[in-house]
Design a protein around this motif. Structure first.
Motif, PDB file in Angstrom:
ATOM      1  N   THR A  37     -64.358  47.235  26.852  1.00 28.60           N
ATOM      2  CA  THR A  37     -65.462  48.191  26.898  1.00 28.60           C
ATOM      3  C   THR A  37     -66.579  47.709  27.811  1.00 28.60           C
ATOM      4  OG1 THR A  37     -64.990  48.817  24.609  1.00 28.60           O
ATOM      5  CG2 THR A  37     -67.115  49.476  25.509  1.00 28.60           C
ATOM      6  N   ASN A  83     -57.064  51.110  32.903  1.00 27.19           N
ATOM      7  CA  ASN A  83     -56.079  50.384  32.107  1.00 27.19           C
ATOM      8  C   ASN A  83     -55.362  49.338  32.960  1.00 27.19           C
ATOM      9  OD1 ASN A  83     -56.742  52.041  29.976  1.00 27.19           O
ATOM     10  ND2 ASN A  83     -54.992  53.396  30.239  1.00 27.19           N
ATOM     11  N   TRP A 129     -64.409  52.706  28.591  1.00 29.53           N
ATOM     12  CA  TRP A 129     -63.442  51.715  28.132  1.00 29.53           C
ATOM     13  C   TRP A 129     -62.073  51.926  28.758  1.00 29.53           C
ATOM     14  CZ3 TRP A 129     -59.069  53.244  25.457  1.00 29.53           C
ATOM     15  CH2 TRP A 129     -59.079  54.533  24.945  1.00 29.53           C
ATOM     16  N   ALA A 130     -61.276  50.866  28.689  1.00 27.89           N
ATOM     17  CA  ALA A 130     -59.890  50.896  29.165  1.00 27.89           C
ATOM     18  C   ALA A 130     -59.063  50.053  28.205  1.00 27.89           C
ATOM     19  CB  ALA A 130     -59.792  50.352  30.588  1.00 27.89           C
ATOM     20  N   PHE A 131     -57.744  50.115  28.380  1.00 24.88           N
ATOM     21  CA  PHE A 131     -56.867  49.374  27.478  1.00 24.88           C
ATOM     22  C   PHE A 131     -56.149  48.264  28.237  1.00 24.88           C
ATOM     23  CE2 PHE A 131     -53.396  48.537  24.535  1.00 24.88           C
ATOM     24  CZ  PHE A 131     -54.049  48.602  23.321  1.00 24.88           C
ATOM     25  N   GLY A 187     -55.826  45.090  23.813  1.00 23.97           N
ATOM     26  CA  GLY A 187     -56.701  46.011  23.098  1.00 23.97           C
ATOM     27  C   GLY A 187     -57.694  46.679  24.018  1.00 23.97           C
ATOM     28  N   ARG A 188     -58.811  47.096  23.443  1.00 20.02           N
ATOM     29  CA  ARG A 188     -59.801  47.880  24.187  1.00 20.02           C
ATOM     30  C   ARG A 188     -60.813  46.985  24.887  1.00 20.02           C
ATOM     31  NH1 ARG A 188     -62.661  53.256  21.811  1.00 20.02           N
ATOM     32  NH2 ARG A 188     -60.442  53.787  21.745  1.00 20.02           N
ATOM     33  N   ASN A 199     -62.152  44.228  22.320  1.00 17.68           N
ATOM     34  CA  ASN A 199     -61.885  44.543  20.915  1.00 17.68           C
ATOM     35  C   ASN A 199     -63.148  44.418  20.066  1.00 17.68           C
ATOM     36  OD1 ASN A 199     -59.117  45.128  21.261  1.00 17.68           O
ATOM     37  ND2 ASN A 199     -58.636  42.941  21.265  1.00 17.68           N
ATOM     38  N   SER A 200     -64.228  45.051  20.567  1.00 15.09           N
ATOM     39  CA  SER A 200     -65.521  45.171  19.868  1.00 15.09           C
ATOM     40  C   SER A 200     -66.344  43.883  19.845  1.00 15.09           C
ATOM     41  CB  SER A 200     -65.326  45.670  18.424  1.00 15.09           C
ATOM     42  OG  SER A 200     -64.690  46.930  18.415  1.00 15.09           O
ATOM     43  N   SER A 224     -53.040  45.796  28.185  1.00 15.09           N
ATOM     44  CA  SER A 224     -51.725  45.523  27.606  1.00 15.09           C
ATOM     45  C   SER A 224     -51.248  44.166  28.110  1.00 15.09           C
ATOM     46  CB  SER A 224     -50.713  46.606  27.996  1.00 15.09           C
ATOM     47  OG  SER A 224     -51.126  47.877  27.536  1.00 15.09           O
TER      48      SER A 224
END
Length: 245
Positions: free
Chosen positions: A108, A33, A119-121, A105-106, A60-61, A123
């Motif tokens: 990946t 993260n 994955w990580a987030f 967001g994510r 975010n995908s 911020s």
């Protein structure tokens, strides 16, 4: 069961295993993260074992960066790549430039032909700078919009050996103004620096490094946003010549 049938069945099992997605390689360690100030740079690492063919980074995908053993596939200049060897493993690093609040967001990391995903987030901090003032014994909080500006130094500097010279660094467009410091990578008999706001531009800060060089090297100006993420640096090459040349 007939022995020939058993041998054929065993061979089918082995072949199926070899053809299975992700066989022989894996994600050893995924990204961590990260919290980054808007306008700064974010970094994420993904370590994979030998045998990989394609590493995909998604935000975010949405796939924003792909890595092949030969070269990265970059489709957006904000998403760049670096790579390292860690023993027998491969480390892929994704760098996100000029991070924006919408990037939160994510993040990946995944491998082609594999269901292994890490994955990580991410911020993103925007309005985060708090200034505490004492007024009549009480503390007043003032919230500022943090903005990462630019940092400028000369492209190159030529100086005479054992004679004082000045090198200037300007930070412009920062809110609040950062702390400016220098990393001196040249031999010198003395060096000092002083920073002051530009009277004509309240969002600019100028730092002047004074040194007496004894050899060539590099000088790096570092802008530190007072302990927050988003530090920036610029390096100038200093070439020293003999007196009279």
């Amino acid at each position: 069961m007939d022995s020939s049938w058993e041998s054929a069945l065993l061979m089918l099992v082995v072949l199926a295993g070899l053809a299975a997605p992700g066989c022989g390689f894996q994600i050893v360690e995924g990204p961590s993260n990260a919290t980054v100030v808007a306008g700064g740079q974010a970094r994420f690492n993904c370590t994979v074992s030998q045998g990989w063919r394609l590493i995909m980074w998604a935000l975010n995908s949405t796939v924003v960066l792909s890595i092949t053993p030969k070269e990265p596939i970059i489709t957006n200049d904000r998403f760049t790549s670096a790579s390292y060897q860690a023993g027998a493993d491969f480390v892929s690093e994704m760098l996100i430039q000029d991070v924006r609040p919408v990037d939160a967001g994510r993040v990946t990391c995944s491998l082609q032909s594999s269901d292994r995903v890490a994955w990580a987030f991410l911020s993103v901090q925007d309005f985060i700078y708090l200034l505490m003032k004492k007024i009549g014994g009480e503390r007043e909080r003032t919230r500022y919009h943090f903005v990462v500006g630019t940092l400028a130094v000369p492209k190159a500097v030529r100086a005479v050996q054992d004679q004082p010279c000045n090198v200037t660094c300007r930070a412009s467009g920062w809110i609040p103004l950062p702390d400016l410091s220098w990393e001196v990578g040249v031999p010198s008999s003395q060096s000092s620096s002083a920073s002051a706001p530009d009277p004509g531009d309240p969002q600019s800060l100028v730092s002047v490094l004074t040194l007496t060089p004894q050899g060539s090297g590099t000088l790096t100006c570092v802008a530190d946003p007072r302990g927050l993420s988003g530090a920036m640096s610029e390096t100038v090459n200093l070439t020293v010549v003999q007196p009279g040349k």
